[in-house]
Design a protein around this motif. Structure first.
Motif, PDB file in Angstrom:
ATOM      1  N   PHE A   1       0.859  -1.190   0.000  1.00 39.47           N
ATOM      2  CA  PHE A   1       0.000   0.000   0.000  1.00 39.47           C
ATOM      3  C   PHE A   1       0.890   1.233   0.000  1.00 39.47           C
ATOM      4  CE2 PHE A   1      -3.233   2.830   2.263  1.00 39.47           C
ATOM      5  CZ  PHE A   1      -3.929   3.088   1.098  1.00 39.47           C
ATOM      6  N   ALA A   2       1.340   1.613  -1.178  1.00 38.40           N
ATOM      7  CA  ALA A   2       2.175   2.797  -1.346  1.00 38.40           C
ATOM      8  C   ALA A   2       1.310   4.000  -1.714  1.00 38.40           C
ATOM      9  CB  ALA A   2       3.225   2.554  -2.425  1.00 38.40           C
ATOM     10  N   LEU A   3       1.877   5.188  -1.583  1.00 37.13           N
ATOM     11  CA  LEU A   3       1.116   6.407  -1.843  1.00 37.13           C
ATOM     12  C   LEU A   3       0.488   6.446  -3.240  1.00 37.13           C
ATOM     13  CD1 LEU A   3       0.182   9.117  -0.676  1.00 37.13           C
ATOM     14  CD2 LEU A   3       2.299  10.128  -1.556  1.00 37.13           C
TER      15      LEU A   3
ATOM     16  N   SER B   1     -28.298   1.723   2.719  1.00 34.36           N
ATOM     17  CA  SER B   1     -29.176   2.585   3.512  1.00 34.36           C
ATOM     18  C   SER B   1     -28.378   3.545   4.385  1.00 34.36           C
ATOM     19  CB  SER B   1     -30.095   1.730   4.395  1.00 34.36           C
ATOM     20  OG  SER B   1     -29.326   0.929   5.274  1.00 34.36           O
ATOM     21  N   LEU B   2     -27.073   3.288   4.527  1.00 36.13           N
ATOM     22  CA  LEU B   2     -26.222   4.180   5.309  1.00 36.13           C
ATOM     23  C   LEU B   2     -25.853   5.442   4.543  1.00 36.13           C
ATOM     24  CD1 LEU B   2     -23.787   1.648   7.028  1.00 36.13           C
ATOM     25  CD2 LEU B   2     -25.697   2.883   8.069  1.00 36.13           C
ATOM     26  N   GLY B   3     -26.237   5.485   3.271  1.00 37.35           N
ATOM     27  CA  GLY B   3     -25.994   6.685   2.473  1.00 37.35           C
ATOM     28  C   GLY B   3     -24.798   6.559   1.556  1.00 37.35           C
ATOM     29  N   ALA B   4     -24.413   7.681   1.001  1.00 32.09           N
ATOM     30  CA  ALA B   4     -23.292   7.720   0.055  1.00 32.09           C
ATOM     31  C   ALA B   4     -21.960   7.673   0.802  1.00 32.09           C
ATOM     32  CB  ALA B   4     -23.379   8.967  -0.805  1.00 32.09           C
ATOM     33  N   VAL B   5     -20.877   7.492   0.039  1.00 31.70           N
ATOM     34  CA  VAL B   5     -19.545   7.418   0.636  1.00 31.70           C
ATOM     35  C   VAL B   5     -18.616   8.432  -0.027  1.00 31.70           C
ATOM     36  CG1 VAL B   5     -19.815   4.986   1.246  1.00 31.70           C
ATOM     37  CG2 VAL B   5     -18.792   5.593  -0.959  1.00 31.70           C
ATOM     38  N   HIS B   6     -17.559   8.761   0.691  1.00 28.04           N
ATOM     39  CA  HIS B   6     -16.532   9.663   0.168  1.00 28.04           C
ATOM     40  C   HIS B   6     -15.156   9.000   0.110  1.00 28.04           C
ATOM     41  CE1 HIS B   6     -18.932  13.391   0.045  1.00 28.04           C
ATOM     42  NE2 HIS B   6     -19.570  12.859   1.067  1.00 28.04           N
ATOM     43  N   ASN B   7     -14.997   7.907   0.848  1.00 30.09           N
ATOM     44  CA  ASN B   7     -13.740   7.176   0.860  1.00 30.09           C
ATOM     45  C   ASN B   7     -14.013   5.707   0.578  1.00 30.09           C
ATOM     46  OD1 ASN B   7     -11.558   9.168   1.963  1.00 30.09           O
ATOM     47  ND2 ASN B   7     -13.323   9.448   3.306  1.00 30.09           N
ATOM     48  N   ILE B   8     -13.314   5.146  -0.401  1.00 30.24           N
ATOM     49  CA  ILE B   8     -13.485   3.743  -0.759  1.00 30.24           C
ATOM     50  C   ILE B   8     -12.138   3.059  -0.675  1.00 30.24           C
ATOM     51  CG2 ILE B   8     -14.373   2.119  -2.457  1.00 30.24           C
ATOM     52  CD1 ILE B   8     -15.178   5.714  -3.068  1.00 30.24           C
ATOM     53  N   ILE B   9     -12.039   2.051   0.172  1.00 30.53           N
ATOM     54  CA  ILE B   9     -10.791   1.330   0.395  1.00 30.53           C
ATOM     55  C   ILE B   9     -10.949  -0.086  -0.147  1.00 30.53           C
ATOM     56  CG2 ILE B   9      -9.097   0.577   2.105  1.00 30.53           C
ATOM     57  CD1 ILE B   9     -10.415   2.695   4.012  1.00 30.53           C
ATOM     58  N   LEU B  10     -10.129  -0.457  -1.104  1.00 30.23           N
ATOM     59  CA  LEU B  10     -10.163  -1.787  -1.698  1.00 30.23           C
ATOM     60  C   LEU B  10      -9.169  -2.704  -0.988  1.00 30.23           C
ATOM     61  CD1 LEU B  10     -10.918  -3.844  -3.943  1.00 30.23           C
ATOM     62  CD2 LEU B  10      -9.099  -2.810  -5.333  1.00 30.23           C
ATOM     63  N   LEU B  11      -9.649  -3.872  -0.556  1.00 26.90           N
ATOM     64  CA  LEU B  11      -8.803  -4.881   0.071  1.00 26.90           C
ATOM     65  C   LEU B  11      -8.817  -6.126  -0.798  1.00 26.90           C
ATOM     66  CD1 LEU B  11     -10.245  -4.680   3.711  1.00 26.90           C
ATOM     67  CD2 LEU B  11      -8.535  -3.206   2.676  1.00 26.90           C
ATOM     68  N   CYS B  12      -7.654  -6.585  -1.226  1.00 33.98           N
ATOM     69  CA  CYS B  12      -7.545  -7.795  -2.035  1.00 33.98           C
ATOM     70  C   CYS B  12      -6.488  -8.706  -1.425  1.00 33.98           C
ATOM     71  CB  CYS B  12      -7.142  -7.468  -3.472  1.00 33.98           C
ATOM     72  SG  CYS B  12      -8.355  -6.527  -4.393  1.00 33.98           S
TER      73      CYS B  12
ATOM     74  N   PRO C   1      -1.432  -9.746  -0.733  1.00 40.00           N
ATOM     75  CA  PRO C   1      -2.381  -8.764  -0.216  1.00 40.00           C
ATOM     76  C   PRO C   1      -2.031  -7.356  -0.674  1.00 40.00           C
ATOM     77  CG  PRO C   1      -1.673 -10.272   1.518  1.00 40.00           C
ATOM     78  CD  PRO C   1      -0.777 -10.511   0.348  1.00 40.00           C
ATOM     79  N   ALA C   2      -3.027  -6.626  -1.107  1.00 41.87           N
ATOM     80  CA  ALA C   2      -2.794  -5.264  -1.592  1.00 41.87           C
ATOM     81  C   ALA C   2      -4.024  -4.408  -1.330  1.00 41.87           C
ATOM     82  CB  ALA C   2      -2.461  -5.270  -3.079  1.00 41.87           C
ATOM     83  N   LEU C   3      -3.804  -3.106  -1.233  1.00 43.17           N
ATOM     84  CA  LEU C   3      -4.880  -2.155  -0.986  1.00 43.17           C
ATOM     85  C   LEU C   3      -4.804  -1.028  -2.001  1.00 43.17           C
ATOM     86  CD1 LEU C   3      -3.689  -3.137   2.007  1.00 43.17           C
ATOM     87  CD2 LEU C   3      -5.541  -1.684   2.805  1.00 43.17           C
ATOM     88  N   ALA C   4      -5.938  -0.379  -2.210  1.00 46.32           N
ATOM     89  CA  ALA C   4      -6.007   0.851  -2.992  1.00 46.32           C
ATOM     90  C   ALA C   4      -7.114   1.704  -2.386  1.00 46.32           C
ATOM     91  CB  ALA C   4      -6.288   0.564  -4.464  1.00 46.32           C
ATOM     92  N   MET C   5      -7.031   3.001  -2.601  1.00 44.10           N
ATOM     93  CA  MET C   5      -8.022   3.898  -1.993  1.00 44.10           C
ATOM     94  C   MET C   5      -8.353   5.044  -2.927  1.00 44.10           C
ATOM     95  SD  MET C   5      -7.806   5.940   1.628  1.00 44.10           S
ATOM     96  CE  MET C   5      -9.181   6.962   2.171  1.00 44.10           C
ATOM     97  N   LEU C   6      -9.633   5.377  -2.977  1.00 45.54           N
ATOM     98  CA  LEU C   6     -10.104   6.544  -3.713  1.00 45.54           C
ATOM     99  C   LEU C   6     -10.857   7.468  -2.760  1.00 45.54           C
ATOM    100  CD1 LEU C   6     -11.413   4.952  -7.036  1.00 45.54           C
ATOM    101  CD2 LEU C   6      -9.556   6.619  -6.836  1.00 45.54           C
TER     102      LEU C   6
END
Length: 255
Positions: A112-114, A196-207, A180-185
């Motif tokens: 998980f690099a920048l 039902s919790l509503g919209a999101v602003h941060n999405i973290i992908l876990l693989c 294992p790797a991650l990405a984030m938007l």
């Protein structure tokens, strides 16, 4: 109401003199100011000397100073110098190595690099967001992008992977990835995640690969648990730079 933050790794523990200085400075502004020790999941009002000392801040702790109010911009400028004395604020690409070194030291199998953190430039559908997240993963770790995307979409059809208001964590164990790797938007515009919790602003992908030993899965479990912690998620939702978001997610993986 304006909101500003400074996220930093502490170079040394918070001394009584530094806490007294922060408390005195906080009293000069109308904004609400709090200091959170994200490593220890504690937060304190900056105006309270006693509360600041209970944070027990130690060298290497990840902290965030959050300023909210009409004079937040002015307060932010004033507190920058104080934060530099305490540690290393995360706001430039050159500071990303601090979080990456922590991850490499404690979880060398995780990537998980920048460059795996990015922003959405416009509203997107879930399928497009997942495709962009996959594109952020290192090519050397992904065997088959279309297959990985199909598995993630199938998981979302079971139930939307929103873990807390504002944050989604799509995840999958797949033969399409090697390690294992991650990405984030991050999106300034709300992204509909079908919950039902509503919209999101941060999405973290876990693989992670299938048949991964339980010990190697624990960091993902820790991160999922961390993203349900109010102090850490509050810090992530208010983080204003990729460097701060990157460090907060890594903190969740490790603690």
């Amino acid at each position: 109401m304006l909101s500003r933050e400074i996220t930093l790794y502490c170079r040394h523990g918070l001394s009584i003199n530094q806490a007294r200085q922060l408390s005195r400075m906080a009293g000069l502004f109308k904004s609400h100011i709090q200091l959170s020790n994200l490593s220890r999941r504690q937060t304190a009002e900056a105006s309270s000397l006693l509360a600041l000392l209970t944070l027990a801040t130690q060298p290497g702790d990840l902290c965030q100073l959050l300023i909210e109010g009409l004079d937040a911009e002015l307060a932010h400028m004033a507190f920058n110098c104080w934060c530099v004395e305490l540690g290393k604020p995360l706001g430039r690409s050159t500071t990303a190595h601090l979080a990456e070194q922590r991850l490499a030291t404690h979880q060398p199998d995780y990537h998980f690099a920048l460059p795996q953190v990015a922003s959405l430039s416009a509203p997107h559908a879930k399928a497009q967001v997942l495709a962009q997240l996959i594109d952020l993963l290192p090519e050397s770790l992904v065997k088959e992008s279309p297959g990985l995307h199909s598995e993630l979409m199938a998981r979302e059809q079971v139930s939307a992977t929103i873990i807390r208001a504002g944050i989604a964590m799509p995840h999958v164990l797949s033969a399409a990835v090697r390690q294992p790797a991650l990405a984030m938007l991050h999106s300034t515009e709300p992204v509909d995640w079908g919950s039902s919790l509503g919209a999101v602003h941060n999405i973290i992908l876990l693989c992670a690969p299938r048949q991964l030993p339980p010990a190697q899965l624990r960091p993902l479990t820790r991160l999922a648990r961390a993203m349900m912690d109010e102090i850490l998620t509050h810090a992530l939702l208010h983080a204003s730079t990729h460097q701060a978001r990157h460090a907060i997610v890594i903190e969740g993986l490790l603690s």
